[in-house]
Design a protein around this motif. Structure first.
Motif, PDB file in Angstrom:
ATOM      1  N   GLY A  86     -47.640  10.468 -15.024  1.00  0.00           N
ATOM      2  CA  GLY A  86     -47.594  10.032 -13.934  1.00  0.00           C
ATOM      3  C   GLY A  86     -47.022   8.414 -14.126  1.00  0.00           C
ATOM      4  O   GLY A  86     -47.303   7.550 -13.121  1.00  0.00           O
ATOM      5  N   LEU A  87     -47.044   8.252 -15.298  1.00  0.00           N
ATOM      6  CA  LEU A  87     -45.973   6.977 -15.037  1.00  0.00           C
ATOM      7  C   LEU A  87     -44.697   6.908 -14.741  1.00  0.00           C
ATOM      8  O   LEU A  87     -44.433   5.856 -13.966  1.00  0.00           O
ATOM      9  N   VAL A  88     -43.485   7.899 -14.456  1.00  0.00           N
ATOM     10  CA  VAL A  88     -42.502   7.826 -13.233  1.00  0.00           C
ATOM     11  C   VAL A  88     -42.387   7.077 -11.810  1.00  0.00           C
ATOM     12  O   VAL A  88     -42.229   6.149 -11.745  1.00  0.00           O
ATOM     13  N   PRO A  89     -43.536   8.079 -11.713  1.00  0.00           N
ATOM     14  CA  PRO A  89     -44.016   7.035  -9.775  1.00  0.00           C
ATOM     15  C   PRO A  89     -44.463   5.981  -9.676  1.00  0.00           C
ATOM     16  O   PRO A  89     -44.549   5.260  -8.893  1.00  0.00           O
ATOM     17  N   ARG A  90     -45.352   5.344 -10.785  1.00  0.00           N
ATOM     18  CA  ARG A  90     -46.146   4.339 -10.773  1.00  0.00           C
ATOM     19  C   ARG A  90     -45.158   3.413 -10.856  1.00  0.00           C
ATOM     20  O   ARG A  90     -45.418   2.584 -10.927  1.00  0.00           O
ATOM     21  N   ALA A  91     -44.343   4.073 -12.070  1.00  0.00           N
ATOM     22  CA  ALA A  91     -43.206   2.357 -12.180  1.00  0.00           C
ATOM     23  C   ALA A  91     -42.164   2.074 -10.821  1.00  0.00           C
ATOM     24  O   ALA A  91     -42.014   1.383 -10.712  1.00  0.00           O
ATOM     25  N   PHE A  92     -41.953   3.537  -9.936  1.00  0.00           N
ATOM     26  CA  PHE A  92     -41.476   3.176  -8.797  1.00  0.00           C
ATOM     27  C   PHE A  92     -42.109   2.387  -7.381  1.00  0.00           C
ATOM     28  O   PHE A  92     -41.721   1.642  -6.972  1.00  0.00           O
ATOM     29  N   ILE A  93     -43.379   2.803  -7.316  1.00  0.00           N
ATOM     30  CA  ILE A  93     -44.527   2.265  -6.497  1.00  0.00           C
ATOM     31  C   ILE A  93     -44.461   0.661  -7.799  1.00  0.00           C
ATOM     32  O   ILE A  93     -44.104  -0.390  -6.406  1.00  0.00           O
ATOM     33  N   VAL A  94     -44.179   0.615  -8.633  1.00  0.00           N
ATOM     34  CA  VAL A  94     -44.604  -0.942  -9.299  1.00  0.00           C
ATOM     35  C   VAL A  94     -43.429  -2.178  -8.379  1.00  0.00           C
ATOM     36  O   VAL A  94     -42.990  -2.955  -8.455  1.00  0.00           O
ATOM     37  N   CYS A  95     -41.836  -1.150  -8.682  1.00  0.00           N
ATOM     38  CA  CYS A  95     -40.751  -2.047  -8.518  1.00  0.00           C
ATOM     39  C   CYS A  95     -40.614  -1.876  -6.571  1.00  0.00           C
ATOM     40  O   CYS A  95     -39.668  -2.784  -6.363  1.00  0.00           O
ATOM     41  N   LEU A  96     -40.529  -1.036  -6.351  1.00  0.00           N
ATOM     42  CA  LEU A  96     -40.660  -1.195  -5.012  1.00  0.00           C
ATOM     43  C   LEU A  96     -41.508  -1.527  -4.239  1.00  0.00           C
ATOM     44  O   LEU A  96     -41.258  -2.374  -2.890  1.00  0.00           O
ATOM     45  N   ALA A  97     -43.089  -0.990  -3.665  1.00  0.00           N
ATOM     46  CA  ALA A  97     -44.348  -1.790  -3.116  1.00  0.00           C
ATOM     47  C   ALA A  97     -43.829  -3.053  -2.797  1.00  0.00           C
ATOM     48  O   ALA A  97     -44.079  -3.869  -1.465  1.00  0.00           O
ATOM     49  N   PRO A  98     -44.450  -4.152  -3.881  1.00  0.00           N
ATOM     50  CA  PRO A  98     -44.245  -6.070  -3.610  1.00  0.00           C
ATOM     51  C   PRO A  98     -42.295  -5.907  -3.123  1.00  0.00           C
ATOM     52  O   PRO A  98     -42.930  -7.041  -2.466  1.00  0.00           O
ATOM     53  N   ASN A  99     -41.866  -5.717  -3.439  1.00  0.00           N
ATOM     54  CA  ASN A  99     -40.153  -5.837  -3.401  1.00  0.00           C
ATOM     55  C   ASN A  99     -40.479  -5.667  -1.612  1.00  0.00           C
ATOM     56  O   ASN A  99     -39.359  -6.827  -0.944  1.00  0.00           O
ATOM     57  N   LEU A 100     -40.593  -4.903  -1.272  1.00  0.00           N
ATOM     58  CA  LEU A 100     -40.276  -4.436   0.367  1.00  0.00           C
ATOM     59  C   LEU A 100     -41.525  -5.049   1.188  1.00  0.00           C
ATOM     60  O   LEU A 100     -41.506  -5.617   2.270  1.00  0.00           O
ATOM     61  N   PHE A 101     -43.604  -5.242   0.306  1.00  0.00           N
ATOM     62  CA  PHE A 101     -44.133  -6.605   1.594  1.00  0.00           C
ATOM     63  C   PHE A 101     -43.260  -7.812   1.019  1.00  0.00           C
ATOM     64  O   PHE A 101     -43.833  -8.481   2.657  1.00  0.00           O
ATOM     65  N   ASN A 102     -42.453  -8.195   0.270  1.00  0.00           N
ATOM     66  CA  ASN A 102     -42.176  -9.472   0.094  1.00  0.00           C
ATOM     67  C   ASN A 102     -41.267  -9.995   1.747  1.00  0.00           C
ATOM     68  O   ASN A 102     -40.826 -10.246   1.933  1.00  0.00           O
ATOM     69  N   LEU A 103     -40.495  -8.670   0.962  1.00  0.00           N
ATOM     70  CA  LEU A 103     -39.262  -8.278   2.295  1.00  0.00           C
ATOM     71  C   LEU A 103     -40.049  -8.721   4.181  1.00  0.00           C
ATOM     72  O   LEU A 103     -39.221  -9.274   4.497  1.00  0.00           O
ATOM     73  N   LEU A 104     -40.865  -7.856   4.362  1.00  0.00           N
ATOM     74  CA  LEU A 104     -41.335  -7.646   4.919  1.00  0.00           C
ATOM     75  C   LEU A 104     -41.883  -8.947   5.744  1.00  0.00           C
ATOM     76  O   LEU A 104     -42.025  -9.648   7.060  1.00  0.00           O
ATOM     77  N   VAL A 105     -42.228  -9.719   4.992  1.00  0.00           N
ATOM     78  CA  VAL A 105     -43.195 -11.235   4.655  1.00  0.00           C
ATOM     79  C   VAL A 105     -42.093 -12.488   5.014  1.00  0.00           C
ATOM     80  O   VAL A 105     -42.319 -13.269   6.110  1.00  0.00           O
ATOM     81  N   TYR A 106     -41.550 -12.271   3.776  1.00  0.00           N
ATOM     82  CA  TYR A 106     -39.943 -13.445   3.808  1.00  0.00           C
ATOM     83  C   TYR A 106     -38.702 -13.327   4.477  1.00  0.00           C
ATOM     84  O   TYR A 106     -38.084 -14.127   4.269  1.00  0.00           O
ATOM     85  N   GLY A 107     -39.015 -11.863   4.385  1.00  0.00           N
ATOM     86  CA  GLY A 107     -37.378 -11.325   4.754  1.00  0.00           C
ATOM     87  C   GLY A 107     -36.382 -12.044   5.730  1.00  0.00           C
ATOM     88  O   GLY A 107     -35.233 -12.436   5.858  1.00  0.00           O
ATOM     89  N   TRP A 108     -36.843 -12.444   6.815  1.00  0.00           N
ATOM     90  CA  TRP A 108     -36.502 -13.414   8.331  1.00  0.00           C
ATOM     91  C   TRP A 108     -36.492 -14.899   7.902  1.00  0.00           C
ATOM     92  O   TRP A 108     -36.409 -15.059   8.707  1.00  0.00           O
ATOM     93  N   GLY A 109     -36.900 -15.001   7.153  1.00  0.00           N
ATOM     94  CA  GLY A 109     -37.791 -16.922   7.502  1.00  0.00           C
ATOM     95  C   GLY A 109     -35.781 -17.907   7.208  1.00  0.00           C
ATOM     96  O   GLY A 109     -35.184 -17.106   7.294  1.00  0.00           O
ATOM     97  N   PRO A 110     -36.282 -19.169   7.825  1.00  0.00           N
ATOM     98  CA  PRO A 110     -34.885 -19.716   7.488  1.00  0.00           C
ATOM     99  C   PRO A 110     -34.857 -19.938   6.137  1.00  0.00           C
ATOM    100  O   PRO A 110     -33.477 -19.573   5.670  1.00  0.00           O
ATOM    101  N   ASP A 111     -35.642 -19.840   4.782  1.00  0.00           N
ATOM    102  CA  ASP A 111     -35.067 -19.630   3.544  1.00  0.00           C
ATOM    103  C   ASP A 111     -34.214 -18.938   3.202  1.00  0.00           C
ATOM    104  O   ASP A 111     -33.202 -18.670   2.931  1.00  0.00           O
ATOM    105  N   ALA A 112     -34.802 -17.360   3.905  1.00  0.00           N
ATOM    106  CA  ALA A 112     -33.599 -16.517   4.113  1.00  0.00           C
ATOM    107  C   ALA A 112     -32.522 -16.290   3.744  1.00  0.00           C
ATOM    108  O   ALA A 112     -31.294 -15.295   4.102  1.00  0.00           O
TER     109      ALA A 112
END
Length: 169
Positions: free
Chosen positions: A123-149
């Protein structure tokens, strides 16, 4: 899991108060938030003794989070009253958005990891993948298109152009 959540909150609060502390350090006037620092140390010590027997190391970390919040509050007061008049409301609104984003990232990542049916090393490999991917995708969704980005994209494009230009020269 409680320790991980409190640790993440500690890092969030710590980064924020250190950023304001760097700003204040450049401009001086260290005496203006010294009492917040003293209060922070006293509260950290008292809460650590009170919370450690109940929550173990997580209790000591909770005390550190509270202490960091006191330092952060002091730096907010100093920086925004002395140097950046009129922008404290915007700062606090952005911090509210950041806290909501942090909560969604932590909660969503935790829920996704919990849904992985595999236990142990499998279970470590899929969880590591989730931990790396999910927060970054969500942050991209929230902040990726603003003036700072947009600024960071323009800056990166300029650096890329300079690198390409140097190679072709």
């Amino acid at each position: 899991m409680g320790f991980v959540l409190v640790f993440c909150l500690n890092e969030y609060v710590g980064w924020n108060h250190r950023m304001l502390g760097s700003y204040r350090a450049v401009l001086g006037h260290f005496e203006q938030d010294q009492w917040f620092m003293v209060a922070s140390a006293g509260v950290n010590l008292a809460l650590s003794f009170a919370l450690f027997p109940v929550f173990d190391i997580t209790g000591a970390l909770i005390a550190t989070v509270v202490a960091h919040c006191i330092m952060w509050a002091g730096r907010i007061v100093v920086v925004f009253r002395r140097y950046m008049q009129g922008s404290m409301g915007h700062y606090l609104c952005m911090q509210g958005l950041h806290l909501v984003t942090l909560a969604v990232c932590l909660g969503g990542t935790w829920a996704l990891c919990r849904a992985v049916p595999l236990e142990g090393w499998l279970g470590l490999v899929p969880r590591a993948f989730i931990v790396c991917l999910a927060p970054n995708l969500f942050n991209l969704l929230v902040y990726g298109w603003g003036p700072d980005a947009a600024y960071l994209r323009r800056y990166a494009a300029g650096v890329w152009q300079k690198l390409i230009h140097k190679r072709s020269a």
